[in-house]
Scaffold this motif. Structure first.
Motif, PDB file in Angstrom:
ATOM      1  N   PHE A   1      14.652  35.134  47.464  1.00 54.75           N
ATOM      2  CA  PHE A   1      14.975  34.226  48.566  1.00 54.75           C
ATOM      3  C   PHE A   1      16.074  33.247  48.158  1.00 54.75           C
ATOM      4  CE2 PHE A   1      14.086  30.042  50.552  1.00 54.75           C
ATOM      5  CZ  PHE A   1      14.349  30.363  51.868  1.00 54.75           C
ATOM      6  N   THR A   2      15.906  32.626  46.991  1.00 57.84           N
ATOM      7  CA  THR A   2      16.889  31.649  46.512  1.00 57.84           C
ATOM      8  C   THR A   2      18.243  32.303  46.250  1.00 57.84           C
ATOM      9  OG1 THR A   2      15.104  30.376  45.476  1.00 57.84           O
ATOM     10  CG2 THR A   2      17.348  29.906  44.737  1.00 57.84           C
ATOM     11  N   ALA A   3      18.211  33.468  45.600  1.00 56.21           N
ATOM     12  CA  ALA A   3      19.462  34.172  45.294  1.00 56.21           C
ATOM     13  C   ALA A   3      20.192  34.601  46.566  1.00 56.21           C
ATOM     14  CB  ALA A   3      19.166  35.389  44.416  1.00 56.21           C
ATOM     15  N   GLN A   4      19.436  35.036  47.572  1.00 58.55           N
ATOM     16  CA  GLN A   4      20.047  35.461  48.834  1.00 58.55           C
ATOM     17  C   GLN A   4      20.760  34.302  49.514  1.00 58.55           C
ATOM     18  OE1 GLN A   4      20.509  38.299  50.253  1.00 58.55           O
ATOM     19  NE2 GLN A   4      18.867  39.754  49.780  1.00 58.55           N
ATOM     20  N   ILE A   5      20.133  33.126  49.503  1.00 65.55           N
ATOM     21  CA  ILE A   5      20.762  31.965  50.134  1.00 65.55           C
ATOM     22  C   ILE A   5      22.026  31.559  49.383  1.00 65.55           C
ATOM     23  CG2 ILE A   5      20.465  29.521  50.684  1.00 65.55           C
ATOM     24  CD1 ILE A   5      17.581  30.046  51.287  1.00 65.55           C
ATOM     25  N   ILE A   6      21.952  31.557  48.048  1.00 71.00           N
ATOM     26  CA  ILE A   6      23.145  31.204  47.257  1.00 71.00           C
ATOM     27  C   ILE A   6      24.245  32.234  47.495  1.00 71.00           C
ATOM     28  CG2 ILE A   6      24.059  30.902  44.930  1.00 71.00           C
ATOM     29  CD1 ILE A   6      21.317  29.893  44.080  1.00 71.00           C
ATOM     30  N   LYS A   7      23.866  33.499  47.553  1.00 69.70           N
ATOM     31  CA  LYS A   7      24.862  34.551  47.800  1.00 69.70           C
ATOM     32  C   LYS A   7      25.509  34.366  49.165  1.00 69.70           C
ATOM     33  CE  LYS A   7      24.029  38.172  49.846  1.00 69.70           C
ATOM     34  NZ  LYS A   7      23.567  39.440  50.447  1.00 69.70           N
ATOM     35  N   HIS A   8      24.687  34.078  50.177  1.00 65.52           N
ATOM     36  CA  HIS A   8      25.234  33.875  51.519  1.00 65.52           C
ATOM     37  C   HIS A   8      26.220  32.711  51.527  1.00 65.52           C
ATOM     38  CE1 HIS A   8      25.422  33.635  55.890  1.00 65.52           C
ATOM     39  NE2 HIS A   8      25.147  32.342  55.805  1.00 65.52           N
ATOM     40  N   ARG A   9      25.862  31.652  50.816  1.00 60.67           N
ATOM     41  CA  ARG A   9      26.734  30.488  50.737  1.00 60.67           C
ATOM     42  C   ARG A   9      28.024  30.835  49.979  1.00 60.67           C
ATOM     43  NH1 ARG A   9      27.208  26.206  53.893  1.00 60.67           N
ATOM     44  NH2 ARG A   9      27.804  24.337  52.753  1.00 60.67           N
ATOM     45  N   LEU A  10      27.867  31.593  48.914  1.00 58.33           N
ATOM     46  CA  LEU A  10      29.014  32.023  48.116  1.00 58.33           C
ATOM     47  C   LEU A  10      29.983  32.848  48.951  1.00 58.33           C
ATOM     48  CD1 LEU A  10      30.445  32.504  45.359  1.00 58.33           C
ATOM     49  CD2 LEU A  10      28.910  34.464  45.063  1.00 58.33           C
ATOM     50  N   MET A  11      29.450  33.804  49.734  1.00 60.31           N
ATOM     51  CA  MET A  11      30.308  34.675  50.527  1.00 60.31           C
ATOM     52  C   MET A  11      30.995  33.911  51.649  1.00 60.31           C
ATOM     53  SD  MET A  11      30.053  37.374  48.853  1.00 60.31           S
ATOM     54  CE  MET A  11      31.074  38.351  49.934  1.00 60.31           C
TER      55      MET A  11
ATOM     56  N   VAL B   1      31.762  36.551  42.324  1.00 68.25           N
ATOM     57  CA  VAL B   1      31.899  37.906  42.852  1.00 68.25           C
ATOM     58  C   VAL B   1      32.873  38.665  41.970  1.00 68.25           C
ATOM     59  CG1 VAL B   1      32.681  39.312  44.793  1.00 68.25           C
ATOM     60  CG2 VAL B   1      31.409  37.187  45.218  1.00 68.25           C
ATOM     61  N   SER B   2      32.501  39.886  41.623  1.00 67.66           N
ATOM     62  CA  SER B   2      33.390  40.770  40.868  1.00 67.66           C
ATOM     63  C   SER B   2      33.349  42.144  41.531  1.00 67.66           C
ATOM     64  CB  SER B   2      32.923  40.866  39.410  1.00 67.66           C
ATOM     65  OG  SER B   2      33.743  41.770  38.684  1.00 67.66           O
ATOM     66  N   GLY B   3      34.474  42.515  42.127  1.00 65.68           N
ATOM     67  CA  GLY B   3      34.512  43.782  42.847  1.00 65.68           C
ATOM     68  C   GLY B   3      33.582  43.749  44.046  1.00 65.68           C
ATOM     69  N   ASN B   4      32.689  44.710  44.096  1.00 66.98           N
ATOM     70  CA  ASN B   4      31.726  44.779  45.195  1.00 66.98           C
ATOM     71  C   ASN B   4      30.366  44.181  44.817  1.00 66.98           C
ATOM     72  OD1 ASN B   4      33.437  46.037  47.085  1.00 66.98           O
ATOM     73  ND2 ASN B   4      33.054  48.060  46.163  1.00 66.98           N
ATOM     74  N   GLU B   5      30.314  43.401  43.736  1.00 68.05           N
ATOM     75  CA  GLU B   5      29.047  42.841  43.273  1.00 68.05           C
ATOM     76  C   GLU B   5      29.096  41.321  43.271  1.00 68.05           C
ATOM     77  OE1 GLU B   5      26.684  44.884  42.846  1.00 68.05           O
ATOM     78  OE2 GLU B   5      27.715  46.789  42.539  1.00 68.05           O
ATOM     79  N   ALA B   6      28.014  40.718  43.759  1.00 74.76           N
ATOM     80  CA  ALA B   6      27.842  39.265  43.676  1.00 74.76           C
ATOM     81  C   ALA B   6      26.824  38.993  42.576  1.00 74.76           C
ATOM     82  CB  ALA B   6      27.360  38.700  45.005  1.00 74.76           C
ATOM     83  N   TYR B   7      27.090  38.001  41.743  1.00 75.62           N
ATOM     84  CA  TYR B   7      26.231  37.661  40.616  1.00 75.62           C
ATOM     85  C   TYR B   7      25.725  36.226  40.769  1.00 75.62           C
ATOM     86  CZ  TYR B   7      28.205  41.843  38.465  1.00 75.62           C
ATOM     87  OH  TYR B   7      28.584  43.141  38.204  1.00 75.62           O
TER      88      TYR B   7
ATOM     89  N   MET C   1      21.888  40.507  40.768  1.00 76.55           N
ATOM     90  CA  MET C   1      23.095  41.185  41.232  1.00 76.55           C
ATOM     91  C   MET C   1      22.860  41.788  42.621  1.00 76.55           C
ATOM     92  SD  MET C   1      25.227  44.126  39.190  1.00 76.55           S
ATOM     93  CE  MET C   1      23.950  45.370  39.371  1.00 76.55           C
ATOM     94  N   PHE C   2      23.852  41.596  43.512  1.00 79.85           N
ATOM     95  CA  PHE C   2      23.803  42.160  44.857  1.00 79.85           C
ATOM     96  C   PHE C   2      25.061  42.987  45.087  1.00 79.85           C
ATOM     97  CE2 PHE C   2      21.375  38.184  45.313  1.00 79.85           C
ATOM     98  CZ  PHE C   2      20.207  38.661  45.894  1.00 79.85           C
ATOM     99  N   ASN C   3      24.899  44.121  45.724  1.00 75.65           N
ATOM    100  CA  ASN C   3      26.058  44.903  46.166  1.00 75.65           C
ATOM    101  C   ASN C   3      26.485  44.378  47.522  1.00 75.65           C
ATOM    102  OD1 ASN C   3      27.554  47.110  47.599  1.00 75.65           O
ATOM    103  ND2 ASN C   3      27.245  48.134  45.630  1.00 75.65           N
ATOM    104  N   ILE C   4      27.753  43.951  47.632  1.00 80.06           N
ATOM    105  CA  ILE C   4      28.233  43.333  48.887  1.00 80.06           C
ATOM    106  C   ILE C   4      29.229  44.227  49.615  1.00 80.06           C
ATOM    107  CG2 ILE C   4      27.870  40.997  48.032  1.00 80.06           C
ATOM    108  CD1 ILE C   4      30.871  40.889  47.410  1.00 80.06           C
TER     109      ILE C   4
END
Length: 373
Positions: free
Chosen positions: A267-277, A317-323, A363-366
């Motif tokens: 949950f926390t990582a998803q929110i940070i990723k959404h904010r990052l993107m 973000v590196s390539g198609n991956e968010a860290y 790690m998330f594939n974006i």
């Protein structure tokens, strides 16, 4: 143990608000808030209504009920079982609830070690021989820190329409204030307890001498009982029959803790990723606007508390991956509280969450998000 419907009949003239049985239960709940017992036993638990209320008290870890009538307990015992939400959101405490079939005139080792024992509208149902044994069982053998006993005040009976002799056909006696206080004071003296008297169900204005409709004695043990004295009196065999037992899910059990940590990490990582993107799309790779992006991350962290970020904790973000670095996720208060240590966080999510090759970040594939954008 009085039937609620009988009390409702009395309200034609005297109306108790809240109803008398609820006032008794609230009195016990207030005692729990005061003394914070971990183990509570309700003697004469009947339909388990008091236990159902007490299971929500966060300090209680063990609840036990005892009644001479097994059928009444069995009819309502399902109401003490955990609900689906208890498994979805386990508590940080442990809670075990057990119901026993037996008499308060008998000793059983399963009733040892309780901090608070409640006897709500019980003693008036006891035969004379049972009442004689009751103090030794409760105060001598069980010897909890606190005992609360409630019983009808017979001086109030003339104010209750329809009451001829006793309020309930199963009552063997009903004491006036002097009789109850005399019994309670003698019991307290014999077993080294102090006792204070109060009650619920106030009399009408001008009739204060009548006393409360339900009289209550709160007994507090004067001196701690040693383990040796309890052990010396412990029976060799159980006499009660267990009719129900349930253990609530708790974060103290690793399987429930692991599920909670995994859910919170994702949950926390998803929110940070959404904010990052979102900020990546807004600012792109412009180095001059990087400080604005970092400030935005700090503002977002107010969701769970201020997050201290250094270069090793920045999501990227590196390539198609968010860290999303685990150190960042661990800095959030709820994750930190659940795990306690960073090492435990890593252990609990190992093999359950997709991590970077070095295991330092979620790690998330974006790729699909890029396609949508």
């Amino acid at each position: 143990m009085d039937k609620n419907f009988q009390e409702e009949e009395f309200t034609q003239i005297i109306k108790f608000t809240p109803p008398l049985h609820k006032q008794r239960h609230q009195f016990v709940k207030d005692l729990v808030e005061k003394y914070k017992p971990k183990k509570v036993a309700d003697l004469g638990c009947a339909d388990c209504s008091l236990l159902r209320m007490l299971k929500f008290c966060s300090c209680i870890e063990v609840l036990a009920g005892l009644d001479i009538c097994a059928s009444v307990m069995k009819e309502k015992m399902h109401t003490l079982a955990p609900l689906p939400v208890d498994y979805l959101q386990p508590s940080e405490r442990t809670l075990t609830v057990t119901l026993h079939h037996g008499s308060v005139a008998h000793k059983d080792p399963c009733m040892l070690g309780f901090d608070l024992v409640t006897c709500i509208e019980l003693i008036e149902h006891l035969e004379e021989s049972e009442l004689k044994k009751f103090p030794e069982v409760v105060f001598g053998f069980m010897a909890p820190s606190v005992v609360v006993i409630s019983t009808p005040n017979s001086e109030f009976n003339p104010l209750l329409p329809g009451v001829m002799l006793y309020r309930h056909p199963d009552h063997k006696f009903e004491w006036n204030q002097a009789q109850f206080q005399s019994w309670a004071l003698e019991t307290a003296r014999c077993y080294d307890y102090s006792v204070e008297f109060t009650g619920v169900g106030r009399p009408p204005t001008g009739m204060e001498k009548v006393g409360f409709c339900t009289q209550i004695g709160v007994f507090v043990r004067r001196y701690p009982q040693t383990g040796e004295s309890v052990q010396s009196e412990k029976p060799t065999e159980a006499v009660y029959k267990t009719v129900f037992k349930t253990v609530y899910p708790s974060l103290k059990e690793e399987k429930y803790l692991q599920n909670a940590v995994i859910s919170e990490v994702i949950f926390t990582a998803q929110i940070i990723k959404h904010r990052l993107m979102s900020k990546r799309e807004e600012y792109g790779d412009d180095p001059e606007r990087k400080s604005k992006f970092q400030l935005s991350m700090d503002c977002f962290s107010n969701y769970l508390g201020k997050l201290v970020v250094d270069k090793n904790m920045e999501p990227f973000v590196s390539g198609n991956e968010a860290y999303i670095p685990l150190t960042t996720i661990f800095s959030f208060p709820k994750v930190n509280r659940l795990c306690g240590t960073f090492e435990k966080l890593c252990k609990l999510i190992a093999g359950k969450v997709t991590l970077s090759s070095d295991g330092s970040a979620v790690m998330f594939n974006i790729e699909h998000e890029n396609e949508e954008n």
